[in-house]
Design a protein around this motif. Structure first.
Motif, short mmCIF file in Angstrom:
data_model
loop_
_atom_site.label_atom_id
_atom_site.label_comp_id
_atom_site.label_asym_id
_atom_site.label_seq_id
_atom_site.Cartn_x
_atom_site.Cartn_y
_atom_site.Cartn_z
N ARG A 1 3.14 14.25 8.24
CA ARG A 1 3.93 14.78 7.40
C ARG A 1 3.65 12.98 6.79
N PRO A 2 2.37 12.39 7.54
CA PRO A 2 1.85 10.85 7.68
C PRO A 2 1.22 10.87 6.21
N PHE A 3 0.69 12.14 5.73
CA PHE A 3 0.43 11.75 4.23
C PHE A 3 1.32 12.03 3.50
N GLY A 4 2.91 12.07 3.61
CA GLY A 4 3.56 12.95 2.49
C GLY A 4 3.22 14.79 2.17
N ASN A 5 2.70 15.21 2.77
CA ASN A 5 2.50 16.29 2.37
C ASN A 5 0.84 16.75 1.67
N GLY A 6 0.46 15.47 1.78
CA GLY A 6 -0.49 15.06 0.37
C GLY A 6 0.23 14.70 -0.71
N SER A 7 0.98 14.39 -1.48
CA SER A 7 1.42 13.91 -2.09
C SER A 7 0.43 12.32 -2.16
N LEU A 8 1.12 11.47 -1.17
CA LEU A 8 0.73 10.18 -1.63
C LEU A 8 -0.64 9.85 -2.00
N ASN B 1 -2.63 9.47 -6.08
CA ASN B 1 -3.25 8.70 -6.72
C ASN B 1 -3.68 6.85 -6.07
N PRO B 2 -4.24 7.40 -5.24
CA PRO B 2 -4.90 5.95 -3.81
C PRO B 2 -4.90 4.30 -4.82
N GLU C 1 -10.43 -2.85 -3.76
CA GLU C 1 -10.13 -3.82 -3.45
C GLU C 1 -8.96 -4.18 -2.66
N GLU C 2 -8.19 -3.57 -3.59
CA GLU C 2 -5.98 -3.29 -2.83
C GLU C 2 -6.54 -3.95 -1.76
N LEU C 3 -7.24 -2.33 -1.09
CA LEU C 3 -7.30 -1.76 -0.01
C LEU C 3 -7.91 -2.65 1.18
N GLN C 4 -8.87 -3.58 0.78
CA GLN C 4 -10.52 -4.15 1.48
C GLN C 4 -8.63 -5.90 1.60
N ALA C 5 -8.27 -6.16 1.40
CA ALA C 5 -7.80 -7.32 0.77
C ALA C 5 -7.02 -7.36 2.27
N LEU C 6 -6.49 -6.29 2.39
CA LEU C 6 -5.34 -5.62 3.55
C LEU C 6 -6.59 -5.44 4.85
N LEU D 1 -9.06 -2.85 5.10
CA LEU D 1 -8.68 -1.40 5.75
C LEU D 1 -9.91 -0.34 4.62
N SER D 2 -9.64 0.23 4.95
CA SER D 2 -11.36 0.97 4.52
C SER D 2 -10.96 1.98 3.73
N SER D 3 -10.11 2.74 3.66
CA SER D 3 -9.42 3.81 3.13
C SER D 3 -8.21 3.74 2.51
N TRP D 4 -7.42 4.48 1.76
CA TRP D 4 -5.77 5.75 1.70
C TRP D 4 -5.30 5.58 2.82
N SER D 5 -6.24 6.14 3.67
CA SER D 5 -6.00 7.65 4.46
C SER D 5 -5.46 6.98 5.69
N GLU D 6 -6.61 5.60 6.24
CA GLU D 6 -6.64 4.41 6.85
C GLU D 6 -5.20 3.99 7.00
N ALA D 7 -4.77 3.49 5.59
CA ALA D 7 -3.89 2.86 5.23
C ALA D 7 -2.62 3.52 5.22
N LEU D 8 -2.32 4.52 5.48
CA LEU D 8 -0.66 4.96 5.86
C LEU D 8 -0.87 5.59 7.18
N LEU D 9 -1.74 5.73 7.44
CA LEU D 9 -1.94 6.07 9.63
C LEU D 9 -1.67 5.49 9.72
N ARG D 10 -2.14 3.62 9.43
CA ARG D 10 -1.52 1.90 10.07
C ARG D 10 -0.48 1.98 9.72
N TRP D 11 -0.06 2.35 8.63
CA TRP D 11 1.51 1.63 8.28
C TRP D 11 2.09 2.48 9.60
N CYS D 12 2.06 3.30 9.47
CA CYS D 12 3.28 4.57 10.19
C CYS D 12 2.75 3.92 11.93
N LEU D 13 1.78 4.15 12.27
CA LEU D 13 1.71 3.52 13.68
C LEU D 13 1.91 1.81 13.89
N SER D 14 2.34 1.41 12.87
CA SER D 14 3.00 -0.44 13.23
C SER D 14 3.51 0.07 13.99
#
Length: 265
Positions: A187-194, A197-198, A202-207, A209-222
């Motif tokens: 459930r790295p995406f919270g069963n889809g709930s996360l 509302n991506p 601009e907020e992702l690029q500042a980090l 990151l290119s997509s919200w799915s990438e952000a959540l997976l990298r958050w988990c695996l970091s």
């Protein structure tokens, strides 16, 4: 794709795996979808796929998709029943599906754990099971999971981990590291709930990151105590994006904190 040692099991696993819950329970007319999603992951370096008898037809459709790739696949499945006889029947079917060996066999949601571990240990000694694990999705069950972890009878665990579900950080992940257990994050995406509302681009690029799915997976695996995350999808484009998140570039503490804030947590 980066790989990590799967605790002390001797396995090395890619950091992105493939889940099948709610996605591969399809009829024969949609087998092409299963085949394509699996092929995309395999080509990207994903080798671990996770399924369960709980997921309807998923074990069967996955077996067809990986038949020609079985030797290079780390197959994780589960036993899900109160009955030892039914558990043995599930295992016999899995052996037929997956070439006579299950790489990672897990007690699903801690159902009849003690009863199943007894015969699973014998199957491991016989070489038909590689690694034994246990799973649960509810924080209320983590006390029981901790007891099973401390028993020395399992090699790995599977638990939810995402910015909205962080209970494992308190006791489960520290204990898994202490005991040398492999950790699969469901459930790295919270069963889809996360994903509903991506945040904006601009907020992702500042980090970086290119997509919200990438952000959540990298958050988990970091969190390096997590060895593999298993997002599930039935969409080839999402499969490509998920697999690409395993190429490294992990987040520092500040970036993880910001991703959690963007997720509303």
């Amino acid at each position: 794709m980066e790989s990590r040692d799967f605790g002390n099991t001797g396995l090395k696993v890619p950091v992105i795996g493939l889940g099948t819950s709610r996605t591969f329970d399809v009829d024969d007319g949609r087998q092409d979808m299963v085949d394509e999603v699996v092929a995309i992951h395999v080509e990207a370096g994903t080798r671990l796929v996770d399924t369960s008898p709980m997921y309807g037809r998923s074990e069967r459709t996955l077996a067809r998709a990986i038949e020609s790739r079985r030797a290079g696949t780390i197959l994780a499945t589960k036993i899900w029943t109160d009955s030892v006889d039914e558990g043995r029947a599930q295992f016999d079917a899995q052996l037929r599906f997956y070439g006579g060996r299950i790489d990672i066999e897990q007690v699903h949601n801690l159902v009849a754990t003690e009863a199943h571990l007894a015969w699973m240990e014998r199957e491991k000694d016989a070489g038909r099971i590689g690694v034994i694990g246990a799973t649960h999705y509810r924080a209320a069950a983590f006390g029981e999971l901790e007891r099973v972890m401390r028993s020395g009878r399992i090699d790995c665990i599977q638990v939810p981990y995402n910015p909205a579900e962080r209970d494992v950080e308190e006791r489960i992940l520290p204990l898994s590291e202490e005991l040398g257990l492999g950790v699969i994050a469901m459930r790295p995406f919270g069963n889809g709930s996360l994903m509903r509302n991506p945040p904006g681009t601009e907020e992702l690029q500042a980090l970086g990151l290119s997509s919200w799915s990438e952000a959540l997976l990298r958050w988990c695996l970091s969190d390096r105590r997590i060895h593999v995350a298993i997002p599930a999808t039935s969409k080839p484009a999402n499969a490509r994006a998920n697999a690409a998140a395993g190429d490294g570039g992990w987040l520092d503490d500040e970036a993880r904190k910001r991703v959690a804030e963007l997720a509303g947590h």
